[in-house]
Design an enzyme around this catalytic site. Structure first.
Site, short mmCIF file in Angstrom:
data_model
loop_
_atom_site.label_atom_id
_atom_site.label_comp_id
_atom_site.label_asym_id
_atom_site.label_seq_id
_atom_site.Cartn_x
_atom_site.Cartn_y
_atom_site.Cartn_z
N SER A 24 0.95 -1.13 0.29
CA SER A 24 0.06 0.32 0.22
C SER A 24 1.21 1.00 0.14
CB SER A 24 -1.55 -0.12 1.19
OG SER A 24 0.13 0.33 2.39
N LYS A 37 1.03 4.48 7.07
CA LYS A 37 0.31 5.03 5.61
C LYS A 37 0.33 7.04 6.14
CE LYS A 37 -2.67 2.01 4.55
NZ LYS A 37 -0.98 1.09 5.09
#
Lengths: 205, 205
Positions: free
Chosen positions: B126, B163
């Site tokens: 990701s 993230k």
DNA sequence: TGATTTAGAATACGATTGTATACTAGTATA
DNA sequence: TATACTAGTATACAATCGTATTCTAAATCA
């Protein structure tokens, strides 16, 4: 000679453990008499014989006639120090002192199989799509051969560069991982040499 | 007491450097007389005075009456060992023994300012556009706050995730660096916690 | 100018330390 | 049984080594 060649007696093992502990805790070898006193012996020779035996079997190293002259044969490894290469001077061996810019400590997992490693600070963004950014430290295994597709460090006219290695029957090209740049085609008359391949990247953010 | 409190004379600096070099190369302190001979002095006192001065100023530590009893006040750092975090167990302190998966040795340059560091093995792709790949080790500085745009490690419902941190007046989102994935919007009733921010990436290839 | 600091020499003392030789006792082994 | 090996003792010697004291000379500083 590596340890575990020869078996130790129980007493020898205890003595070795004491020496190891002493070295670890005080960063200093014990003296013969300190070993003697620790085991409550009454003669320096009691300790000395075991120490000599441990040396002969390869578990200890000693410097004669020097106080506190014992060392462990296998130093405890906490991290592998590899040299950081700077500008490569012509004519010198690659890892000569003059080419070194500093030292990088990497995890022992990088050095499996006693690989001949060095590090290189990346300049330029020609490999960003291979996730190699300017300022990153690439960890390089020294080798003169590479398979097509591998990321290599090559020396072109004395300049070190990091690129993907491509090879057809007719020519060798060094391919950047950034559309901004064109592949470098190696011509016959160029001074070209592979010095290693990238086995790791260390990227401070 | 830390060094650099007090200035050294030139000779004292040379002596300290010799002691450092001796310790590094032979893992053993030099004797007073070895220092004397190295500088071609003719009296043990010539060496001893400098050694005592270095001790008083905090650069050296010594054990009295003990042969080769010198140590550096600041041990030479070869690598910083930081814990690799595995699955985070609920209720336990983050760096509890139970959460550790191993140890990673990193360069001392990563640990400037005595930062509270740990490492995390990246699972999933990701963050590939931020050059953080599956299997990479991200080096994380422990903190509970982050600025928008920084890459953070957050704990959502007990799961650790890496993230980019985004924040508006109304809501917090965690943004992947891969178009394949959607941003995660944090709702009020979710158990959400920032546990650190990424300060380095270690990428074995 | 005199006082203080720094650098180094000369010499000596005694504890520490590595080493050598000679000895006793137990244990294993051929 | 004889031999060899291991473990430990006793004692001694000389080199190493940390330390103490006293001294000279140069530089710094108030």
């Amino acid at each position: 000679m590596a340890p575990s060649d020869e078996a130790m007696t129980d007493t020898q093992r205890s003595v070795l453990e004491y020496v190891q502990k002493h070295l670890q805790e005080s960063h200093r070898s014990p003296t013969v008499r300190e070993v003697m006193r620790h085991f409550k012996w009454n003669s320096p020779q009691s300790a000395r014989k075991h120490l000599l035996a441990l040396e002969e079997k390869g578990y200890l190293e000693r410097d004669e006639h020097i106080a506190r002259g014992m060392r462990l044969a296998e130093p405890t490894v906490t991290g592998i120090s590899i040299p950081i290469l700077g500008k490569v001077a012509a004519g010198l061996p690659l890892l000569a002192e003059e080419n070194r810019e500093g030292t990088l400590v990497v995890d022992p997992s990088m050095a499996r199989g006693g690989r001949n490693l060095f590090a290189l600070t990346v300049r330029g963004d020609s490999m960003v799509n291979a996730h190699i950014l300017p300022g990153d430290r690439v960890i390089v295994q020294q080798t003169t051969h590479a398979a097509p597709g591998e990321i290599v460090v090559a020396l072109i006219e004395g300049e070190a560069t990091v690129k993907t290695f491509r090879k057809t029957s007719s020519k060798i090209t060094l391919e950047p991982a950034n559309p901004k740049y064109d592949p470098i085609v190696i011509t016959q008359d160029q001074d070209f040499r592979i010095i290693g391949k990238v086995v790791g990247v260390f990227s401070p953010r």
